[in-house]
Motif scaffolding. Structure first.
Motif, PDB file in Angstrom:
ATOM      1  N   ALA A 240       9.434  24.545  40.769  1.00 51.27           N
ATOM      2  CA  ALA A 240       9.338  23.503  39.744  1.00 51.27           C
ATOM      3  C   ALA A 240       8.020  23.642  38.992  1.00 51.27           C
ATOM      4  O   ALA A 240       7.978  23.507  37.767  1.00 51.27           O
TER       5      ALA A 240
ATOM      6  N   GLN B  23      11.138  24.284  46.447  1.00 48.98           N
ATOM      7  CA  GLN B  23      11.518  23.579  45.222  1.00 48.98           C
ATOM      8  C   GLN B  23      10.282  23.243  44.397  1.00 48.98           C
ATOM      9  O   GLN B  23      10.253  23.428  43.193  1.00 48.98           O
ATOM     10  N   LEU B  24       9.266  22.757  45.096  1.00 48.52           N
ATOM     11  CA  LEU B  24       8.052  22.344  44.393  1.00 48.52           C
ATOM     12  C   LEU B  24       7.363  23.536  43.729  1.00 48.52           C
ATOM     13  O   LEU B  24       6.948  23.456  42.578  1.00 48.52           O
TER      14      LEU B  24
ATOM     15  N   LEU C 198      17.338  24.633  48.215  1.00 52.32           N
ATOM     16  CA  LEU C 198      16.071  25.217  48.682  1.00 52.32           C
ATOM     17  C   LEU C 198      15.289  24.161  49.456  1.00 52.32           C
ATOM     18  O   LEU C 198      15.483  22.972  49.280  1.00 52.32           O
ATOM     19  N   ASP C 199      14.371  24.656  50.292  1.00 50.44           N
ATOM     20  CA  ASP C 199      13.467  23.745  50.988  1.00 50.44           C
ATOM     21  C   ASP C 199      12.596  23.013  49.986  1.00 50.44           C
ATOM     22  O   ASP C 199      12.311  23.534  48.916  1.00 50.44           O
ATOM     23  N   ILE C 200      12.115  21.864  50.387  1.00 47.72           N
ATOM     24  CA  ILE C 200      11.269  21.074  49.491  1.00 47.72           C
ATOM     25  C   ILE C 200      10.034  21.855  49.006  1.00 47.72           C
ATOM     26  O   ILE C 200       9.759  21.872  47.810  1.00 47.72           O
ATOM     27  N   PRO C 201       9.287  22.530  49.899  1.00 48.69           N
ATOM     28  CA  PRO C 201       8.115  23.256  49.393  1.00 48.69           C
ATOM     29  C   PRO C 201       8.498  24.347  48.386  1.00 48.69           C
ATOM     30  O   PRO C 201       7.813  24.526  47.378  1.00 48.69           O
TER      31      PRO C 201
END
Lengths: 257, 281
Positions: A185, A181-182, A176-179
């Motif tokens: 999370a 993922q965040l 997944l893209d970092i945003p």
């Protein structure tokens, strides 16, 4: 977040767990490879443990053994309660669901197969979906119309609908893209008050974000286990140092606010 | 293709670095997929100078891969170029016929993808697959081609007699990506487009492949367009970063500017997300 609270009864215990597979097909000679050997783990309620290591370290085999999808060659895994209490979520969300089912059916399926009435199942499914930030209005849509991050949330909802005690996330955020993922999370962190998590990742930062305790796996063995902060400040094993060195360096002092 | 450096010419090649001319110049490029009401790429303009490393940053669906594929005119079916211009030195890519394009792909611009499995034939030895590319672009006799392939395998860190005759499935994910890199570079292109080349790899392998790209870039004097969703990967790597969002270029600048003083809210969100994970490390 207390990680190893003494006095609390452990939820899931693995003792000396080993598993090996046959490899090699004719005409190559057959041989056995050891995926994991002598693994000892204890999962307490309301705790999160991360399993970190390179590809091929044995992380997924361990996850499958803990979830009861694989029977270890030796050792024992004890879980107190219904086996449904341990749920596993994997990486490739697109291949883990039937594209012909609308979202709500995908989430409700684990209850539906237990012959629970459709109305109850759907109500419960909508509840879990909302908890994970999936709108009620999307319930009838096909998963193909969802983004990667939303599909991953669907899979999490499907695992959580069974009220598991332990949730195993096998690289569930990779790809997944970092945003995205965040965002996921952060949803997971909120859930940690009600379910224990085993977070499997090759990414130490992700592991440290989600779990207080980190175990480093290499060639099927746990080479180091420590609280996240300690692991970063005083890495003991070569493998841990290698994982830390591989993290992309980011400029310090800005980009944080 | 003009051959530089005739015998006796002792001028170092970077002499043209003082007055860099763009290697690639993209102007107002628009691409639309027939099923979508909005363009996948909307008036995109940028340039790459010879020898530069530029990061192309954006989320999935932003149009990064469409842009990469448009640059060598390998768009998926259903995508149409609405207008604009792509100039590679003197060649206008959008006007080029198929023959010319074939001589550009691989020999002047190469592409590597997230999944090397996409470009590797599972039933062909990897050395032969690399050699095949060379055969398409160079008149070298077979023996020399094979030597050239061995040399390139050594460049990507896979020296040894066994690699040449290995099949893709016998190699690890990181090794397969190295093979894809060797294949992309064997005909000595000047521009390498790397589309999320490390996203399917674990962090340790990712760091190794990034280091390899850095080394090869210097050694082979490549211009590199590195496509990623993770701004942290561009640290101390990309000299310039361009940010793409919903098919539009929203920002471009030096890495430090993008990381420390992003001007577009979208860039700021990307950087913030990337740094929140790092804050725990």
């Amino acid at each position: 977040m207390p990680d190893n609270v003494p006095g609390l009864a452990p939820l899931l215990v693995a003792r000396n767990v080993s598993k090996s597979y046959n490899r090699g097909r004719w005409p190559a000679p057959r041989f056995r490879i050891t995926a994991i050997s002598d693994i000892d783990l204890t999962i307490f309620p309301q705790s999160a443990l991360a399993l970190v290591g390179k590809s091929g370290a044995g992380k997924s085999t361990l996850a499958r053994c803990l979830a009861g999808l694989e029977i270890p060659d030796s050792g024992e895994i004890r879980f107190h309660g219904n086996p449904r209490g341990v749920q596993l979520v994997f990486q490739h969300s697109a291949t883990a669901m039937n594209p012909a089912f609308p979202a709500i059916e995908i989430v409700a399926e684990p209850l539906r197969i237990q012959k629970i009435s459709k109305r109850v199942c759907h109500e419960r499914a909508l509840e879990v979906m909302e908890k994970l930030g999936l709108s009620r209005e999307w319930a009838r849509r096909s998963p193909l119309t969802f983004s990667g991050g939303q599909r991953q949330r669907l899979l999490l909802a499907r695992a959580l609908i069974l009220n598991p005690k332990v949730l195993i996330l096998d690289e569930a955020l990779a790809g997944l893209d970092i945003p995205a993922q965040l965002r996921i999370a952060n949803s997971l962190l909120e859930l940690q008050s009600s379910v224990s998590m085993i977070v499997i990742s090759h990414d130490l930062r992700m592991a440290a974000y989600l779990a207080g305790q980190i175990a480093v796996l290499d060639q099927g063995k746990i080479v180091e286990m420590a609280p996240a902060r300690e692991l970063f400040s005083h890495p003991q094993s070569l493998q841990t140092r290698e994982l830390i060195a591989a993290l992309p360096e980011v400029p310090e002092g800005c980009g944080n606010e | 293709m003009a051959e530089g450096n005739l015998r006796g010419d002792c001028q170092p090649p970077p002499s043209n670095r003082s007055m860099p001319e763009p290697l690639l110049h993209v102007r107002e490029l628009s691409v639309r997929h027939h099923s979508s009401p909005t363009p996948s790429l909307d008036n995109v303009s940028f340039h790459l100078e010879t020898g530069e490393t530029v990061g192309l940053l954006g989320e999935s669906g932003a149009g990064k891969t469409t842009l990469a594929r448009a640059l060598i005119r390998l768009l998926p079916a259903g995508c149409r170029i609405l207008g604009g211009s792509i100039r590679l030195r003197e060649t206008e890519i959008l006007q080029a016929n198929e023959r010319l394009l074939q001589s550009v792909r691989g020999a002047q611009i190469s592409l590597i993808f997230q999944e090397p499995e996409l470009v590797l034939n599972p039933v062909m030895r990897v050395g032969e697959q690399i050699e095949e590319v060379l055969r398409a672009h160079s008149p070298l006799p077979k023996r020399l081609r094979k030597e050239e392939v061995q040399r390139m395998l050594a460049e990507v860190g896979l020296a040894g007699p066994d690699t040449y005759s290995a099949y893709p499935h016998e190699l690890s994910g990181g090794q397969r990506q190295r093979i894809a890199i060797a294949q992309a570079l064997i005909a000595r292109p000047s521009l390498l487009i790397a589309d999320e080349p490390t996203s399917a790899l674990d962090t340790v392998t990712q760091a190794e492949v990034l280091q390899l790209l850095r080394t090869l870039k210097e050694r082979l004097q490549l211009t590199l367009l590195f496509i990623t969703h993770n701004p942290a990967l561009l640290t101390r790597f990309a000299e310039r970063v361009i940010v793409i969002h919903a098919g539009r270029l929203v920002e471009s600048g030096g890495f430090n500017q993008i990381w420390c003083k992003p001007s577009h809210p979208y860039t700021a969100a990307l950087v913030k997300a990337a740094s929140s994970f790092s804050a725990h490390a």
